[in-house]
Design a protein around this motif. Structure first.
Motif, PDB file in Angstrom:
ATOM      1  N   GLY A  55      -3.420  -4.615  -1.894  1.00 34.08           N
ATOM      2  CA  GLY A  55      -2.557  -5.476  -2.689  1.00 34.08           C
ATOM      3  C   GLY A  55      -1.746  -6.378  -1.784  1.00 34.08           C
ATOM      4  O   GLY A  55      -2.288  -7.024  -0.890  1.00 34.08           O
ATOM      5  N   ASP A  56      -0.415  -6.374  -1.969  1.00 34.14           N
ATOM      6  CA  ASP A  56       0.449  -7.216  -1.139  1.00 34.14           C
ATOM      7  C   ASP A  56       1.057  -6.436   0.025  1.00 34.14           C
ATOM      8  O   ASP A  56       1.987  -6.900   0.677  1.00 34.14           O
ATOM      9  N   LEU A  57       0.499  -5.253   0.295  1.00 38.88           N
ATOM     10  CA  LEU A  57       0.939  -4.440   1.422  1.00 38.88           C
ATOM     11  C   LEU A  57      -0.026  -4.633   2.581  1.00 38.88           C
ATOM     12  O   LEU A  57      -1.242  -4.503   2.421  1.00 38.88           O
ATOM     13  N   THR A  58       0.491  -4.948   3.767  1.00 38.92           N
ATOM     14  CA  THR A  58      -0.359  -5.125   4.951  1.00 38.92           C
ATOM     15  C   THR A  58       0.160  -4.257   6.087  1.00 38.92           C
ATOM     16  O   THR A  58       1.371  -4.031   6.222  1.00 38.92           O
ATOM     17  N   LEU A  59      -0.784  -3.779   6.906  1.00 41.63           N
ATOM     18  CA  LEU A  59      -0.449  -2.963   8.080  1.00 41.63           C
ATOM     19  C   LEU A  59      -1.283  -3.467   9.246  1.00 41.63           C
ATOM     20  O   LEU A  59      -2.505  -3.494   9.164  1.00 41.63           O
ATOM     21  N   HIS A  92       4.179  -4.978   6.243  1.00 41.12           N
ATOM     22  CA  HIS A  92       4.855  -5.928   5.355  1.00 41.12           C
ATOM     23  C   HIS A  92       4.459  -5.668   3.911  1.00 41.12           C
ATOM     24  O   HIS A  92       3.316  -5.314   3.636  1.00 41.12           O
ATOM     25  N   ARG A  93       5.400  -5.845   3.009  1.00 41.38           N
ATOM     26  CA  ARG A  93       5.109  -5.777   1.577  1.00 41.38           C
ATOM     27  C   ARG A  93       5.634  -7.054   0.933  1.00 41.38           C
ATOM     28  O   ARG A  93       6.811  -7.346   0.964  1.00 41.38           O
ATOM     29  N   VAL A 137       3.642   0.508  -8.005  1.00 42.29           N
ATOM     30  CA  VAL A 137       3.212   1.731  -7.332  1.00 42.29           C
ATOM     31  C   VAL A 137       1.876   1.508  -6.638  1.00 42.29           C
ATOM     32  O   VAL A 137       0.941   0.952  -7.208  1.00 42.29           O
ATOM     33  N   LEU A 138       1.791   1.963  -5.373  1.00 46.28           N
ATOM     34  CA  LEU A 138       0.544   1.911  -4.611  1.00 46.28           C
ATOM     35  C   LEU A 138       0.021   3.306  -4.270  1.00 46.28           C
ATOM     36  O   LEU A 138      -1.183   3.510  -4.156  1.00 46.28           O
ATOM     37  N   LYS A 145      -4.183   2.899  -3.992  1.00 48.34           N
ATOM     38  CA  LYS A 145      -4.979   1.846  -4.634  1.00 48.34           C
ATOM     39  C   LYS A 145      -4.047   0.711  -5.054  1.00 48.34           C
ATOM     40  O   LYS A 145      -2.843   0.931  -5.251  1.00 48.34           O
ATOM     41  N   PRO A 146      -4.583  -0.506  -5.145  1.00 51.25           N
ATOM     42  CA  PRO A 146      -3.747  -1.637  -5.536  1.00 51.25           C
ATOM     43  C   PRO A 146      -3.201  -1.441  -6.938  1.00 51.25           C
ATOM     44  O   PRO A 146      -3.819  -0.781  -7.782  1.00 51.25           O
TER      45      PRO A 146
END
Length: 235
Positions: free
Chosen positions: A139-143, A151-152, A216-217, A229-230
């Motif tokens: 989703g809009d969460l990156t690692l 980042h979210r 929620v992720l 999950k996205p």
């Protein structure tokens, strides 16, 4: 896998100290940073701290069988190159190691030059395949695995080292339900005193940081574990 920038890092896992010292000396003479590990537990800890580009792994270790160490390595870093060393000479043993995910196999006693050549080949192969980068996204969460930044929605999320490792494992296995025991084995493998409650605690810490005022992720699957999950799109 993208190789770390600069000098390649090689982790040598073997309980025969004389052999390990010799390998470390030869590999360092090649200009590679090298770290020894006398057993599987130390090796799993080193993979997180030393962050090797390749692993030389003995089949026979005093605490964990080499195949089990390989399984845990693969769960944590699926494309980390692993060169198996073994005194077992049967074809069945070699096939078992390769089927378990080893990238190459050298029987003992071995020629040191052969080990160096095979490692060079593994490193070249991974360097050529490294264009995929090291960014995980759900989703809009990156690692970012190299910079260790999370980042979210464009905003940086600050995590502890253990929170980062737990989130990375969840994101690497997006869409699959992960049991608490699996998370414990792979994120807390370096701790002797481990218990399932610590998994629940750290999942709670993560949720507070990445899901605060957001969708929620990390989903709880009751009686089983957790699922990353996205979030479903809003209607």
């Amino acid at each position: 896998m993208k190789l770390s920038t600069g000098t390649p890092r090689i982790l040598v896992v073997d309980d025969e100290k004389d052999l390990t010292d010799l390998l470390v000396t030869v590999l360092r003479a090649e200009g590679w940073r090298t770290e020894p590990a006398p057993d599987g537990t130390t090796a799993l800890r080193a993979v997180r701290g030393f962050r090797p580009d390749a692993v030389v792994l003995d089949r026979g270790l005093p605490d964990l069988e080499g195949l089990e160490v390989l399984r845990r390595l693969r769960a944590y870093r699926p494309d980390l190159p692993v060169l198996f060393l073994t005194a077992r000479e049967s074809v069945e043993d070699r096939v078992a190691g390769l089927c378990a995910g080893a990238d190459d196999y050298v029987p003992k006693p071995f020629d040191l030059d052969e080990v160096v050549v095979r490692l060079r080949a593994l490193l070249r192969r991974c360097d050529a395949a490294g264009a995929g980068g090291s960014l995980l996204a759900v989703g809009d969460l990156t690692l970012d695995e190299e910079t260790r930044q999370v980042h979210r929605g464009g905003a940086q999320v600050r995590l502890t080292a253990r929170e980062f490792e737990l989130l990375r494992y969840l994101m690497r296995h997006t869409g699959r339900v992960l049991g608490r025991a699996e998370l414990l084995d792979n994120v807390w493998a370096d701790e002797a005193d481990r218990h399932l409650n610590i998994v629940e605690s750290y999942v709670s810490y993560l949720r507070r940081k990445i899901e605060r005022d957001r969708s929620v992720l990390i989903h709880t699957v009751r009686g089983v574990g957790y699922l990353m999950k996205p979030a479903a799109p809003k209607r």
